[in-house]
Design an enzyme around this catalytic site. Structure first.
Site, PDB file in Angstrom:
ATOM      1  N   HIS A  24      50.380  37.557  39.237  1.00 52.52           N
ATOM      2  CA  HIS A  24      49.236  37.214  40.085  1.00 52.52           C
ATOM      3  C   HIS A  24      47.937  37.640  39.412  1.00 52.52           C
ATOM      4  O   HIS A  24      46.960  36.865  39.361  1.00 52.52           O
ATOM      5  CB  HIS A  24      49.390  37.906  41.442  1.00 52.52           C
ATOM      6  CG  HIS A  24      48.206  37.750  42.344  1.00 52.52           C
ATOM      7  ND1 HIS A  24      48.164  36.845  43.380  1.00 52.52           N
ATOM      8  CD2 HIS A  24      46.992  38.388  42.373  1.00 52.52           C
ATOM      9  CE1 HIS A  24      47.000  36.933  44.005  1.00 52.52           C
ATOM     10  NE2 HIS A  24      46.272  37.863  43.410  1.00 52.52           N
ATOM     11  N   GLU A  25      47.929  38.857  38.882  1.00 48.15           N
ATOM     12  CA  GLU A  25      46.715  39.343  38.227  1.00 48.15           C
ATOM     13  C   GLU A  25      46.458  38.603  36.921  1.00 48.15           C
ATOM     14  O   GLU A  25      45.300  38.424  36.529  1.00 48.15           O
ATOM     15  CB  GLU A  25      46.820  40.852  37.987  1.00 48.15           C
ATOM     16  CG  GLU A  25      46.970  41.679  39.261  1.00 48.15           C
ATOM     17  CD  GLU A  25      45.883  41.404  40.289  1.00 48.15           C
ATOM     18  OE1 GLU A  25      44.749  41.061  39.882  1.00 48.15           O
ATOM     19  OE2 GLU A  25      46.171  41.526  41.494  1.00 48.15           O
ATOM     20  N   HIS A  28      44.319  35.730  37.507  1.00 44.40           N
ATOM     21  CA  HIS A  28      42.872  36.010  37.511  1.00 44.40           C
ATOM     22  C   HIS A  28      42.362  36.274  36.093  1.00 44.40           C
ATOM     23  O   HIS A  28      41.262  35.850  35.724  1.00 44.40           O
ATOM     24  CB  HIS A  28      42.575  37.240  38.369  1.00 44.40           C
ATOM     25  CG  HIS A  28      42.865  37.076  39.822  1.00 44.40           C
ATOM     26  ND1 HIS A  28      42.375  36.027  40.568  1.00 44.40           N
ATOM     27  CD2 HIS A  28      43.586  37.842  40.697  1.00 44.40           C
ATOM     28  CE1 HIS A  28      42.786  36.139  41.824  1.00 44.40           C
ATOM     29  NE2 HIS A  28      43.518  37.222  41.919  1.00 44.40           N
TER      30      HIS A  28
END
Length: 447
Positions: A24-25, A28
């Site tokens: 998920h990170e 980003h």
């Protein structure tokens, strides 16, 4: 052996969720670097740093509390317009002081050359891509895992092999009214029992028609009430021909998902149809790729329904945790609850290994789809809150251009920090409540 299998199931889900958070990170991190934003940290977890290593301008590491992660980018908040403004605004109260402190902290991170590398100066569409990158990664992970489940393991399908044979027939309304599970002296014998069918028999023909599908067979049985028909089944490689007379009795009306249909009051609907008293063996049958996206869509709709009613669902969890009320199996659970379910599934040695593995993969897939939906909530500190802020800035600037007004500049997300802290506290409180409930009143999925 059972304890070891339980631990294996828990570890599988823990590692799967940790990897999902890390990716998920990454969702980003990658677009932020592509858009030349200076990223100072990529961390999985919160609290004290356990391990870290610097690569270029970014520190990559793990923290002690594996409850999330973050990517730190410079210039998340625009700096104070002037020191005089900051001093004047700081006198308005503690909440304004929090905003000013956040702006100063963001400004202190800036280095020479960062003027065009700060987050708040990016075009709105780039900021939205960065913030949606995390949830999108969870959606991709969930979709890939669903593809593995549906195309690789398959979905549970009723086969034409008999799993159980009932000795008698009890009307559905009588079962509901008396909770009867055993045969009574006045209950008629089940036609399948009378015909000699046994678990493991494979039905191959009914009423002169070849049997290849259980649902189709069930329809034929329902329509043949009171009529003696031919039935053929294979046992130990030998075909046995017999006759059977389906009994007209009250049975639940099946819903589209195979469960019993209910009316608006929650009462099970019934109808009188033919019934012989057998159950079907379930097997995993691989499905085509076209079934993946519909399955993902159904799961997303289910998760969205829980999120929309989250305050009420959390209240119900709290009531169940501190009373004798049962937990809703369709309600929210914590990571502790997911881990417990994974351990219980893994320890069920009576279930085939493939089915247990499929269930564990399904749990991780479901968590990823839940993370996707949850992070789209338009509240800070969630990703959806940053997206909402960027969209609001675009709307303000669009209105200013339309009416030929001065550009209002970037929207100062620091002004929303008091709300952000309030939401964060509520989320932490909800997490603690769910963990407590999953310990003292866990969801019972297996009876």
């Amino acid at each position: 052996m059972t304890v070891l299998l339980f631990i294996v199931g828990v570890l599988f889900v823990v590692v799967g969720i940790a990897a999902s958070i890390a990716l998920h990170e990454v969702g980003h991190l990658v677009p932020a670097k592509l858009f030349r934003v200076r990223v100072t940290q990529y961390m999985v977890g919160f609290g004290p740093t356990v391990w870290s290593r610097r690569r270029g301008e970014t520190e990559y590491g793990l923290k002690a509390i594996p409850a999330g992660g973050y990517v730190a980018m410079v210039g998340m908040f625009p700096p104070p317009t002037s020191e005089a403004d900051a001093v004047r605004q700081s006198s308005t109260g503690v909440f304004q002081q929090l905003s000013n402190d956040a702006r100063r902290a963001a400004a202190e991170q800036l280095q020479p050359g960062d003027e065009d590398r700060v987050f708040y100066r990016l075009p709105i569409w780039k900021r939205i891509i960065i913030m949606l990158g995390g949830p999108l990664m969870n959606l991709i992970i969930g979709t890939v895992l669903f593809a593995v489940l549906i195309m690789g393991f398959g979905t549970a399908q009723a086969t034409t092999t008999v799993s159980e044979v009932y000795r008698c027939v009890v009307p559905a309304s009588q079962q509901v009214a008396t909770n009867q599970t055993d045969c009574g002296p006045d209950d008629p014998a089940a036609p399948a029992f009378q015909a000699g069918l046994q678990p493991g028999d494979r039905v191959v023909a009914f009423d002169g028609r070849e049997v290849t599908d259980w649902d189709e067979l069930s329809g034929w049985i329902r329509d043949a009430a009171g009529r003696e028909v031919a039935i053929s089944y294979v046992r130990d490689g030998e075909r046995i021909d017999s006759t059977i007379t389906p009994l007209l009795t009250e049975r639940p009306v099946p819903a589209e998902d195979g469960t019993a249909a209910v009316d608006d009051d929650g009462t099970a609907l019934t109808q009188e149809v033919g019934f012989i008293g057998v159950g079907s063996t379930q097997e995993l049958v691989p499905q085509p790729a076209t079934e993946v996206l519909p399955a993902v869509g159904d799961s997303l709709a289910s998760v969205a329904g829980v999120v929309v009613n989250l305050p009420q669902r959390v209240v119900e969890v709290g009531q169940a945790a501190f009373s004798d009320a049962p937990r809703d199996p369709e309600g929210p659970i914590s990571v502790v609850g997911v881990g417990r379910i994974a351990g219980e599934v893994s320890a069920m040695e009576e279930i085939p290994v493939a089915s247990r593995a499929a269930t564990l993969i399904g749990l991780v897939a479901g968590v990823n789809l839940a993370l996707f939906v949850f992070n789209l909530i338009p509240l800070l500190p969630l990703d959806g809150g940053h997206v909402a802020g960027a969209l609001w800035e675009g709307l303000r600037r669009g209105i200013a251009r339309l009416f030929k007004r001065p550009d209002p500049g970037p929207f100062d997300m620091a002004k929303l920090l008091p709300l952000t802290y309030a939401v964060a506290i509520l989320l932490m409180g909800m997490g603690v409540l769910l963990i407590y409930a999953d310990i003292v009143k866990p969801v019972d999925l297996f009876g």
